[in-house]
Design an enzyme around this catalytic site. Structure first.
Site, PDB file in Angstrom:
ATOM      1  N   HIS A  23       0.886  -1.197   0.000  1.00  0.00           N
ATOM      2  CA  HIS A  23       0.000   0.000   0.000  1.00  0.00           C
ATOM      3  C   HIS A  23       0.909   1.227   0.000  1.00  0.00           C
ATOM      4  O   HIS A  23       1.797   1.346  -0.853  1.00  0.00           O
ATOM      5  CB  HIS A  23      -0.933  -0.115   1.207  1.00  0.00           C
ATOM      6  CG  HIS A  23      -2.072   0.859   1.272  1.00  0.00           C
ATOM      7  ND1 HIS A  23      -2.447   1.675   0.243  1.00  0.00           N
ATOM      8  CD2 HIS A  23      -2.940   1.151   2.295  1.00  0.00           C
ATOM      9  CE1 HIS A  23      -3.488   2.414   0.602  1.00  0.00           C
ATOM     10  NE2 HIS A  23      -3.805   2.125   1.853  1.00  0.00           N
ATOM     11  N   ASP A  35       3.088   5.691  -6.660  1.00  0.00           N
ATOM     12  CA  ASP A  35       4.226   5.589  -5.742  1.00  0.00           C
ATOM     13  C   ASP A  35       5.563   5.522  -6.475  1.00  0.00           C
ATOM     14  O   ASP A  35       6.595   5.855  -5.894  1.00  0.00           O
ATOM     15  CB  ASP A  35       4.057   4.363  -4.833  1.00  0.00           C
ATOM     16  CG  ASP A  35       2.870   4.534  -3.917  1.00  0.00           C
ATOM     17  OD1 ASP A  35       2.739   5.618  -3.340  1.00  0.00           O
ATOM     18  OD2 ASP A  35       2.057   3.594  -3.801  1.00  0.00           O
ATOM     19  N   HIS A  78      -1.727  -2.284  -9.677  1.00  0.00           N
ATOM     20  CA  HIS A  78      -2.785  -1.681  -8.874  1.00  0.00           C
ATOM     21  C   HIS A  78      -4.007  -2.584  -8.904  1.00  0.00           C
ATOM     22  O   HIS A  78      -4.288  -3.195  -9.932  1.00  0.00           O
ATOM     23  CB  HIS A  78      -3.158  -0.282  -9.408  1.00  0.00           C
ATOM     24  CG  HIS A  78      -3.910   0.523  -8.420  1.00  0.00           C
ATOM     25  ND1 HIS A  78      -5.281   0.488  -8.315  1.00  0.00           N
ATOM     26  CD2 HIS A  78      -3.471   1.370  -7.456  1.00  0.00           C
ATOM     27  CE1 HIS A  78      -5.651   1.296  -7.336  1.00  0.00           C
ATOM     28  NE2 HIS A  78      -4.580   1.839  -6.795  1.00  0.00           N
ATOM     29  N   MET A  87       8.298  -2.820  -6.812  1.00  0.00           N
ATOM     30  CA  MET A  87       7.543  -1.848  -6.018  1.00  0.00           C
ATOM     31  C   MET A  87       7.217  -0.595  -6.838  1.00  0.00           C
ATOM     32  O   MET A  87       8.044  -0.099  -7.593  1.00  0.00           O
ATOM     33  CB  MET A  87       8.337  -1.491  -4.766  1.00  0.00           C
ATOM     34  CG  MET A  87       8.406  -2.660  -3.824  1.00  0.00           C
ATOM     35  SD  MET A  87       6.715  -3.058  -3.270  1.00  0.00           S
ATOM     36  CE  MET A  87       6.844  -4.791  -2.957  1.00  0.00           C
ATOM     37  N   GLY A  88       5.980  -0.109  -6.642  1.00  0.00           N
ATOM     38  CA  GLY A  88       5.531   1.051  -7.401  1.00  0.00           C
ATOM     39  C   GLY A  88       4.887   0.649  -8.724  1.00  0.00           C
ATOM     40  O   GLY A  88       4.625   1.511  -9.568  1.00  0.00           O
ATOM     41  N   PHE A  89       4.639  -0.647  -8.882  1.00  0.00           N
ATOM     42  CA  PHE A  89       3.968  -1.115 -10.109  1.00  0.00           C
ATOM     43  C   PHE A  89       2.730  -1.920  -9.742  1.00  0.00           C
ATOM     44  O   PHE A  89       2.706  -2.616  -8.728  1.00  0.00           O
ATOM     45  CB  PHE A  89       4.916  -2.000 -10.941  1.00  0.00           C
ATOM     46  CG  PHE A  89       5.961  -1.193 -11.642  1.00  0.00           C
ATOM     47  CD1 PHE A  89       5.717  -0.627 -12.879  1.00  0.00           C
ATOM     48  CD2 PHE A  89       7.185  -0.963 -11.025  1.00  0.00           C
ATOM     49  CE1 PHE A  89       6.671   0.158 -13.513  1.00  0.00           C
ATOM     50  CE2 PHE A  89       8.152  -0.185 -11.650  1.00  0.00           C
ATOM     51  CZ  PHE A  89       7.895   0.371 -12.897  1.00  0.00           C
ATOM     52  N   LYS A  97       8.110  -8.999  -6.613  1.00  0.00           N
ATOM     53  CA  LYS A  97       7.162  -7.900  -6.851  1.00  0.00           C
ATOM     54  C   LYS A  97       7.970  -6.616  -7.007  1.00  0.00           C
ATOM     55  O   LYS A  97       8.768  -6.277  -6.128  1.00  0.00           O
ATOM     56  CB  LYS A  97       6.196  -7.726  -5.680  1.00  0.00           C
ATOM     57  CG  LYS A  97       5.037  -8.709  -5.693  1.00  0.00           C
ATOM     58  CD  LYS A  97       3.821  -8.141  -6.434  1.00  0.00           C
ATOM     59  CE  LYS A  97       2.778  -9.200  -6.721  1.00  0.00           C
ATOM     60  NZ  LYS A  97       1.767  -9.305  -5.695  1.00  0.00           N
TER      61      LYS A  97
HETATM   62  C1  COA Z   1      -0.782  -3.267  -5.798  1.00  0.00           C
HETATM   63  C2  COA Z   1      -0.865  -4.780  -5.829  1.00  0.00           C
HETATM   64  C3  COA Z   1      -0.856  -5.294  -4.391  1.00  0.00           C
HETATM   65  C4  COA Z   1      -2.167  -5.157  -6.516  1.00  0.00           C
HETATM   66  O1  COA Z   1      -2.255  -6.492  -6.384  1.00  0.00           O
HETATM   67  P1  COA Z   1      -3.403  -7.416  -7.002  1.00  0.00           P
HETATM   68  O2  COA Z   1      -4.553  -6.659  -7.488  1.00  0.00           O
HETATM   69  O3  COA Z   1      -3.652  -8.432  -5.961  1.00  0.00           O
HETATM   70  O4  COA Z   1      -2.668  -7.956  -8.265  1.00  0.00           O
HETATM   71  P2  COA Z   1      -2.147  -9.403  -8.433  1.00  0.00           P
HETATM   72  O5  COA Z   1      -1.158  -9.692  -7.335  1.00  0.00           O
HETATM   73  O6  COA Z   1      -3.320 -10.301  -8.565  1.00  0.00           O
HETATM   74  O7  COA Z   1      -1.362  -9.263  -9.780  1.00  0.00           O
HETATM   75  C5  COA Z   1      -1.737  -9.856 -11.001  1.00  0.00           C
HETATM   76  C6  COA Z   1      -0.478 -10.407 -11.647  1.00  0.00           C
HETATM   77  O8  COA Z   1       0.441  -9.337 -11.866  1.00  0.00           O
HETATM   78  C7  COA Z   1       1.649  -9.562 -11.141  1.00  0.00           C
HETATM   79  N1  COA Z   1       2.051  -8.314 -10.520  1.00  0.00           N
HETATM   80  C8  COA Z   1       1.239  -7.362 -10.011  1.00  0.00           C
HETATM   81  N2  COA Z   1       1.967  -6.361  -9.526  1.00  0.00           N
HETATM   82  C9  COA Z   1       3.249  -6.693  -9.754  1.00  0.00           C
HETATM   83  C10 COA Z   1       4.456  -6.049  -9.454  1.00  0.00           C
HETATM   84  N3  COA Z   1       4.461  -4.878  -8.839  1.00  0.00           N
HETATM   85  N4  COA Z   1       5.610  -6.647  -9.809  1.00  0.00           N
HETATM   86  C11 COA Z   1       5.610  -7.847 -10.430  1.00  0.00           C
HETATM   87  N5  COA Z   1       4.474  -8.515 -10.720  1.00  0.00           N
HETATM   88  C12 COA Z   1       3.314  -7.927 -10.381  1.00  0.00           C
HETATM   89  C13 COA Z   1       1.282 -10.573 -10.069  1.00  0.00           C
HETATM   90  O9  COA Z   1       2.405 -11.304  -9.651  1.00  0.00           O
HETATM   91  C14 COA Z   1       0.261 -11.411 -10.760  1.00  0.00           C
HETATM   92  O10 COA Z   1       0.929 -12.307 -11.615  1.00  0.00           O
HETATM   93  P3  COA Z   1       0.425 -13.815 -11.777  1.00  0.00           P
HETATM   94  O11 COA Z   1      -0.960 -13.688 -12.334  1.00  0.00           O
HETATM   95  O12 COA Z   1       1.419 -14.414 -12.694  1.00  0.00           O
HETATM   96  O13 COA Z   1       0.424 -14.390 -10.395  1.00  0.00           O
HETATM   97  C15 COA Z   1       0.324  -5.381  -6.601  1.00  0.00           C
HETATM   98  O14 COA Z   1       0.297  -4.891  -7.919  1.00  0.00           O
HETATM   99  C16 COA Z   1       1.643  -5.105  -5.944  1.00  0.00           C
HETATM  100  O15 COA Z   1       2.045  -5.830  -5.037  1.00  0.00           O
HETATM  101  N6  COA Z   1       2.367  -4.029  -6.372  1.00  0.00           N
HETATM  102  C17 COA Z   1       3.614  -3.662  -5.759  1.00  0.00           C
HETATM  103  C18 COA Z   1       3.364  -2.807  -4.523  1.00  0.00           C
HETATM  104  C19 COA Z   1       2.839  -1.452  -4.857  1.00  0.00           C
HETATM  105  O16 COA Z   1       3.366  -0.752  -5.699  1.00  0.00           O
HETATM  106  N7  COA Z   1       1.787  -1.044  -4.126  1.00  0.00           N
HETATM  107  C20 COA Z   1       1.188   0.260  -4.272  1.00  0.00           C
HETATM  108  C21 COA Z   1      -0.177   0.175  -4.842  1.00  0.00           C
HETATM  109  S1  COA Z   1      -0.851   1.786  -5.155  1.00  0.00           S
END
Ligand code: COA
Length: 396
Positions: free
Chosen positions: A237, A336, A283, A279-281, A277
């Protein structure tokens, strides 16, 4: 949708992470791929034409401020910036913990907000007027907590202990001044101001939902905000703005000072192979891009360009990373990612990025707490039991 795993569980289904679940209504904000809207105003419009104080009033009070309302609101914020001595004493006591790393600024900010609740004469009241008074006080005081904390970390005298800063500075400008002891340039001030506008509100995100769950038990504003700060801290988050910058620093350490594209791409391929994962990617809602990210990227890049090649190189590295994420994973940056780079080129210490997010999101959280209290029903979902089958205690 997942289904219950245990053989004795009912044939119920649920959505992991409540993805796509409509958990309630709100008049405050609409988050959609097509547009991000605060109480009817679109985010690009606000980022271009409004100030954080305009947006804070809009979110907290519910309508666009008249000139007089805005002047009065700004005066109220300025008058409430200074902290009670007990909170300053706590911040001083937290200094060694911040220095040895047992506590990070988000933890200290969370506790400071909790102490502010202990000292607020309206603490136990949850009527609309008391809630609004508390929301304004928290909005005014959180930047002072951040500023004093940074002064303590840096071993500097506290800036503006009696006054909470410089009454001639905007909320954004004063935040920078409180942290650094330096008056910001107009460019810095406006960039922080826009970052606060972009961060102010985002409907039922994790921290806001946490604040509504707490408010839904008819608990109080400071408690709800304390819980929301704990939720925002996590790297999935709000903590992602710090984590994004840490990741870029790690890439820089690993590849050396020049932006060798092949080396950056190899670094990324290794991260993909490790299923890391980035970071910053990504949503939960914006699968085709976050409205806020290009706005902040543009402003941060302009600051970098004014500073010289080394700072521009950081943005160029970020752009290579972004392009590769999009090309190979079809994942866009969220707000982010540019936030990390933008605050970095402004010299803001990385562990304060998420506290600065709090200095903005307090307005969104408080608006949701007020909305929840105004039309409350306890928030209490159910779960699918996947534990052991029934057994007798006396037979064990
Ligand atoms: C924000 C976040 C938690 C959303 O998660 P979500 O809706 O649950 O998305 P999912 O985890 O289902 O992602 C779908 C796919 O994309 C991948 N993915 C999503 N965000 C990714 C990231 N930042 N880096 C690498 N892979 C990512 C997931 O691994 C998943 O792959 P899979 O289908 O092969 O398992 C997630 O994108 C993330 O952890 N981002 C990094 C943290 C971040 O920047 N948070 C700020 C949000 S504003």
């Amino acid at each position: 949708m997942a289904t219950a795993a245990a053989s004795n569980a009912p044939a119920a289904s649920f959505t992991r992470g409540l993805e796509g679940v409509v958990a309630g209504e709100t008049e405050i904000c609409s988050v959609e791929q097509g547009a991000l809207i605060y109480r009817g105003y679109e985010i690009h419009d606000l980022a271009q034409h409004a100030t954080f104080e305009d947006v804070a009033f809009l979110l907290l009070v519910g309508h666009r401020a008249s000139k007089d309302e805005l002047r009065f609101f700004k005066d109220e914020l300025i008058a409430n910036r200074a902290l009670p001595n007990q909170v300053v004493e706590y911040l001083r006591a937290a200094g060694p913990m911040l220095k040895d790393g047992t506590a990070v600024p988000m933890d200290v900010l969370r506790t400071a907000v909790s102490i502010l609740g202990n000292m607020d004469k309206d603490a136990q009241k949850i009527d609309a007027e008391a809630n609004l008074r508390k929301a304004k006080r928290l909005t005014a005081k959180i930047p002072t907590v951040i500023g004093h904390m940074q002064n303590i970390i840096d071993g500097r005298d506290l800036v503006g202990q009696e006054t909470g800063g410089d009454a001639n500075l905007s909320h954004a400008g004063n935040l920078y001044y409180m942290m650094t002891g330096k008056k910001p340039s107009a460019q810095y001030e406006r960039t922080i101001d826009v970052s606060l506008i972009l961060y102010a509100e985002h409907d039922y995100n994790a921290s806001t939902f946490a604040s509504r769950v707490i408010a839904g038990t008819l608990s109080d504003m400071h408690g709800a905000v304390t819980g929301a700060i704990a939720a925002l801290k996590g790297p999935l988050h709000g903590g992602a703005n710090e984590a994004a910058m840490d990741m870029l620093s790690e890439i820089r350490r690993d590849i050396g000072p020049a932006n060798d594209k092949a080396k950056i791409e190899a670094w990324m391929h290794k991260a993909f192979a490790e299923k890391r994962k980035l970071m910053g990617f990504g949503h939960r809602v914006y699968k085709n891009g976050d409205h806020r990210a290009p706005i902040l990227h543009g402003l941060g890049r302009k600051i970098a360009e004014a500073q010289g090649a080394e700072q521009v190189a950081l943005f160029e590295m970020g752009e290579i990373v972004q392009a590769q994420m999009l090309r190979e994973k079809n994942i866009h940056p969220n707000v982010d990612f540019p936030c990390g780079m933008t605050y970095f080129v402004m010299g803001i210490p990385v562990p304060q990025y998420t506290p600065i997010f709090v200095a903005s999101r307090i307005t969104g959280w408080a608006a949701h707490v007020m909305e929840q209290h105004a039309n409350n029903r306890l928030i209490r979902p159910v779960s699918v039991y996947t534990g052991p089958a029934l057994k007798k205690w006396k037979d064990a």
